[in-house]
Design an enzyme around this catalytic site. Structure first.
Site, PDB file in Angstrom:
ATOM      1  N   GLU A  65     -12.049   7.399  13.450  1.00 51.01           N
ATOM      2  CA  GLU A  65     -12.225   5.941  13.461  1.00 51.01           C
ATOM      3  C   GLU A  65     -10.905   5.251  13.160  1.00 51.01           C
ATOM      4  OE1 GLU A  65     -15.284   4.931  10.619  1.00 51.01           O
ATOM      5  OE2 GLU A  65     -16.534   6.612  11.258  1.00 51.01           O
ATOM      6  N   ASP A  91       0.826  -1.203   0.000  1.00 53.44           N
ATOM      7  CA  ASP A  91       0.000   0.000   0.000  1.00 53.44           C
ATOM      8  C   ASP A  91       0.860   1.252   0.000  1.00 53.44           C
ATOM      9  OD1 ASP A  91      -2.205  -1.449  -0.011  1.00 53.44           O
ATOM     10  OD2 ASP A  91      -3.019  -0.721   1.901  1.00 53.44           O
ATOM     11  N   SER A 121     -12.833   6.067  -2.385  1.00 49.14           N
ATOM     12  CA  SER A 121     -11.764   5.882  -1.398  1.00 49.14           C
ATOM     13  C   SER A 121     -11.594   7.207  -0.670  1.00 49.14           C
ATOM     14  CB  SER A 121     -10.474   5.434  -2.067  1.00 49.14           C
ATOM     15  OG  SER A 121     -10.071   6.416  -2.976  1.00 49.14           O
ATOM     16  N   LYS A 173     -13.504  11.829   9.856  1.00 50.30           N
ATOM     17  CA  LYS A 173     -14.671  12.191   9.071  1.00 50.30           C
ATOM     18  C   LYS A 173     -15.343  13.374   9.758  1.00 50.30           C
ATOM     19  CE  LYS A 173     -15.335   7.337   7.914  1.00 50.30           C
ATOM     20  NZ  LYS A 173     -16.160   6.121   8.026  1.00 50.30           N
ATOM     21  N   CYS A 217      37.990 -17.480  10.123  1.00 42.79           N
ATOM     22  CA  CYS A 217      39.237 -18.200  10.402  1.00 42.79           C
ATOM     23  C   CYS A 217      39.627 -19.167   9.298  1.00 42.79           C
ATOM     24  CB  CYS A 217      39.134 -18.945  11.728  1.00 42.79           C
ATOM     25  SG  CYS A 217      38.014 -20.352  11.688  1.00 42.79           S
ATOM     26  N   LYS A 273      -8.622   2.855  10.858  1.00 46.20           N
ATOM     27  CA  LYS A 273      -8.605   2.501   9.444  1.00 46.20           C
ATOM     28  C   LYS A 273      -8.233   1.024   9.346  1.00 46.20           C
ATOM     29  CE  LYS A 273      -6.761   3.892   4.917  1.00 46.20           C
ATOM     30  NZ  LYS A 273      -7.201   2.673   4.344  1.00 46.20           N
TER      31      LYS A 273
HETATM   32  S1  IVH Z   1     -15.015   5.273   5.032  1.00 49.48           S
HETATM   33  C1  IVH Z   1     -16.152   7.694   1.388  1.00 49.48           C
HETATM   34  N1  IVH Z   1     -14.022   4.306   7.244  1.00 49.48           N
HETATM   35  O1  IVH Z   1     -10.096   2.581   3.609  1.00 49.48           O
HETATM   36  C2  IVH Z   1     -15.430   7.026   2.478  1.00 49.48           C
HETATM   37  N2  IVH Z   1     -13.110   3.543   5.178  1.00 49.48           N
HETATM   38  O2  IVH Z   1      -9.072   4.464   1.152  1.00 49.48           O
HETATM   39  C3  IVH Z   1     -15.650   5.582   2.469  1.00 49.48           C
HETATM   40  N3  IVH Z   1     -11.356   1.842   5.430  1.00 49.48           N
HETATM   41  O3  IVH Z   1     -12.007   1.984   0.770  1.00 49.48           O
HETATM   42  C4  IVH Z   1     -14.787   4.823   3.362  1.00 49.48           C
HETATM   43  N4  IVH Z   1     -11.405   1.751   7.618  1.00 49.48           N
HETATM   44  O4  IVH Z   1     -11.785   0.118   2.480  1.00 49.48           O
HETATM   45  C5  IVH Z   1     -13.958   4.302   5.896  1.00 49.48           C
HETATM   46  N5  IVH Z   1     -13.263   3.488   9.297  1.00 49.48           N
HETATM   47  C6  IVH Z   1     -13.209   3.496   7.942  1.00 49.48           C
HETATM   48  C7  IVH Z   1     -12.316   2.667   7.235  1.00 49.48           C
HETATM   49  C8  IVH Z   1     -12.300   2.729   5.844  1.00 49.48           C
HETATM   50  C9  IVH Z   1     -10.855   1.263   6.519  1.00 49.48           C
HETATM   51  C10 IVH Z   1     -10.912   1.547   4.059  1.00 49.48           C
HETATM   52  C11 IVH Z   1     -12.003   1.379   3.069  1.00 49.48           C
HETATM   53  C12 IVH Z   1     -11.779   2.439   2.032  1.00 49.48           C
HETATM   54  C13 IVH Z   1     -10.342   2.791   2.253  1.00 49.48           C
HETATM   55  C14 IVH Z   1     -10.105   4.246   1.965  1.00 49.48           C
END
Ligand code: IVH
Length: 682
Positions: free
Chosen positions: A122, A36, A85, A298, A419, A124
């Protein structure tokens, strides 16, 4: 592209090709070609280049699309609401939180006097994004993200995941698309790989890939065998669903419908709140049972979210703030061989320095030649280096697609690099060894370091650098030579002040008075650790009795097996070893000899315990000492013979194995209780 310099054009083409290829691997196969972190780096470089030269930003650039190509076997699902994403912060410092907060305030035209913005912060989750469509409360479609617009129908597979409810609880709306992440816990991943290893099958790379691969199996029965979990964190299309006012309330509403929602989200305010959340989660990251690669911020208020809206690929109201990566690619420049105290030759990877897991790494042990072969590592390869928490860094795997044509296989040298003595590898052993014994300066140095180490004769100040100079200068060959060292001789050495020379001489003098078990341990007999040294001291009572013992006599000592008995007998059969012992005695090293006696019965006599994870108050050494004082043994691996596994926080696969074998598991309190209370065998 007239105004774009040729170099920028070439670089953009190269970046695109790499990104497209990575997308294909990521979405088409289980094994991504890039991590990633690498992918993000390439993507950002391309974005920057296109910002500088907008002519490069053609519609077919990967920056203008979401995700990549899909693989064929699953039916397409068009997402009614695209699965976007999140923008990833460019750095892993608190600055990213400040910049995000500043941007949000700017876009909302908030003056400096306006109150801090509320964010839902949150985890990730490092898994696979999933959209679950519930119609009248029943799961009807489960779809992967795909390219964000169209995903894959993996309903049959996802139905096998116990954490994904087949029906929603309470009064579900007519239509609700739940968005969230499928993941695998670290313990489940470790157990799965242990089963794979036992079956001689291919090992999985990491929990995320394994989860992604499991969801995309053609046979749902295989998915069902993979322990998958799910966390919900958002919604897509909905009908008749009273959307709450905030993201926090949305998470609560999802939980009320019976969906698994991770509890570690917090409402935080402004830059400080975001930065504190980031730091707190990063500190605890390794205590979580699953992998996360950062946190997500968020804007909490959903009305403000709509006001902020979207850019091409991502919402303006969210930011992914990643942690420093724990896996990074780098070049394997060379594989050197190090010679240990027992002559073991250990291959060590010399790497192009790489910053991973918070430190710069240049050398990593590769354990032995079989490990290198198993991972098919070649000199010149690009390899993935992993450093998670305080675990020692590892070379996880090579990226064969980036292998240069002149990459070379590692060959264990036939002679010792220190050695020149012959190197042998006995049948059935994985370790190659130098046969030079104490002729080998590397082994001499290690033997001396071991002799003076804290648990042996405890000679403070006898460290790497001093031993190096003493051996290389021909001043000290054997441990006994240490006792002939004079103050002037030491003070003449590099970086040796008179005072430290005096301290070393005093420490050497002090070490003369020791215990039999320490002395036995200090000799560095192969396979004889502290516990065995203590057993031998107790059993034989005197050094002479031990030195005179036959293999059979040794075998009679509890816990001494044939390998150990042979190793001890062989050591004392060597004339130069006996001579070394006599020289030490002649130099004045002494201990109290006692008649052989059995230790008073301890609460843990004849029991073998295995430690895993971090205990609340005891360090590993303290726990080990506690167990051994009570007569117990501490083993490194769990087997059917293990009496107890003592597990602390963030336990490893040992706990899983214990559970699989039905071995009793204790926490620290349980251990303390056990040690305090003699076993009731009635
Ligand atoms: S919200 C529009 N919340 O991270 C936003 N994504 O690059 C939609 N992910 O595709 C995603 N934890 O697979 C959101 N607490 C979280 C997340 C999360 C992991 C992943 C998800 C997303 C990517 C973002």
């Amino acid at each position: 592209m007239g105004t774009v310099p040729a170099r920028a054009q070439r670089r953009a083409l190269d970046l695109r090709a790499q990104i497209v290829e990575a997308n294909e691997c990521y979405y088409g196969a289980d094994a991504p070609a890039l991590t990633d972190a690498e992918y993000d780096t390439l993507f950002r470089e391309l974005e920057t280049l296109e910002a500088e030269f907008p002519a490069l930003r053609t519609p077919d650039s990967p920056t203008q699309r979401v995700g990549g190509k899909r693989a064929a076997p699953f039916a397409p699902v068009v997402h009614a609401v695209p699965m976007l994403s999140i923008q990833t912060a460019a750095d892993t410092t608190a600055d990213a939180a400040a910049e995000f907060d500043a941007r949000i305030r700017r876009e909302l035209k908030l003056g400096s006097e306006a109150a801090p913005v509320a964010y839902c912060a949150e985890l990730k989750f490092d898994g696979l994004a999933m959209s679950l469509r519930y119609v009248n409360g029943a799961l009807t479609v489960a779809a992967t993200r795909g390219d964000g617009a169209t995903g894959e129908d993996v309903t049959a597979n996802v139905r096998t995941i116990p954490a994904v409810p087949g029906r929603l609880r309470g009064t579900p709306p007519p239509v609700l698309e739940v968005r969230g992440e499928i993941y695998m816990t670290r313990a489940d991943f470790a157990a799965l790989n242990e089963r794979q290893a036992a079956a001689g099958a291919r090992l999985f790379i990491n929990p995320r890939n394994t989860a992604a691969g499991a969801v995309r199996q053609l046979d749902p029965a295989i998915t069902a065998q993979r322990p998958l979990h799910f966390f919900a964190y958002g919604v897509g299309e909905s009908e008749g669903f009273a959307l709450p006012a905030t993201q926090g309330a949305l998470l609560e509403a999802l939980a009320a419908l019976g969906l698994p929602v991770n509890h570690d989200w917090r409402i935080v305010y402004g830059t400080t709140g975001l930065a504190q959340f980031y730091a707190a989660v990063e500190a605890r990251r390794h205590d979580l049972p699953f992998d996360i690669d950062g946190v997500v911020y968020k804007v909490d208020d959903l009305a403000i979210q709509s006001e902020l809206g979207y850019r091409t690929r991502e919402p303006r109201w969210a930011l992914a703030h990643k942690f420093p990566p724990e896996e990074m690619p780098t070049r394997l420049l060379a594989i050197d061989v190090q010679v240990g105290r027992t002559g073991a030759l250990t291959p060590v990877a010399r790497l192009e320095p790489v910053f991973v897991g918070g430190t710069t790494i240049t050398n990593v042990t590769l354990h032995n030649e079989d490990e290198i072969a198993r991972r098919d590592l070649r000199i010149g390869d690009t390899v993935i280096v992993r450093r998670a928490g305080d675990v020692i860094p590892q070379v996880v795997r090579a990226l064969p697609e980036r292998r240069p044509p002149d990459a070379r296989r590692f060959v264990m040298p036939a002679t010792c690099p220190e050695c020149g003595s012959a190197v042998v590898r006995l049948p059935g052993e994985v370790i190659a060894r130098c046969t030079g014994g104490l002729v080998c300066p590397a082994q001499r140095k290690q033997a001396l370091l071991h002799f003076g180490s804290r648990r042996a004769l405890d000679i403070e100040g006898l460290g790497d650098r001093l031993v190096e100079q003493l051996v290389d200068g021909g001043i000290v060959r054997t441990p006994a030579d240490l006792y002939r060292l004079g103050l002037a001789q030491l003070a003449a050495l590099e970086r040796m002040a008179d005072k430290s020379a005096g301290n070393v001489v005093a420490a050497i003098e002090r070490s003369k008075s020791t215990t039999l078990e320490r002395f036995i341990y200090a000799l560095g007999i192969r396979h004889v650790g502290e516990a065995t040294a203590r057993d031998l001291a107790r059993h034989f009572g005197t050094l002479d009795a031990l030195m005179a013992a036959t293999e059979d006599d040794l075998f009679a000592v509890a816990d001494v097996g044939p390998v150990l008995a042979a190793s001890i007998a062989r050591f004392f059969a060597e004339p130069h070893n006996r001579e070394g012992v006599e020289q030490l005695r002649a130099a004045g090293v002494h201990w109290e000899e006692s008649a052989p006696h059995r230790a008073p019965p301890g609460a843990l006599d004849d029991l073998t315990l295995v430690l895993t994870g971090t205990l609340p108050t005891l360090s590993r050494d303290e726990a080990k000492a506690l167990i051994e004082e009570a007569g117990g043994k501490v083993a490194g691996t769990v087997s059917k013979k293990t009496s107890y596994v003592v597990a602390g926080a963030d336990p490893g696969s040992k706990l899983v194995k214990a559970q699989a074998l039905g071995v009793a598991v204790l926490d620290e309190a349980g251990l303390r209780e056990l040690v305090a209370r003699p076993l009731d065998l009635a």
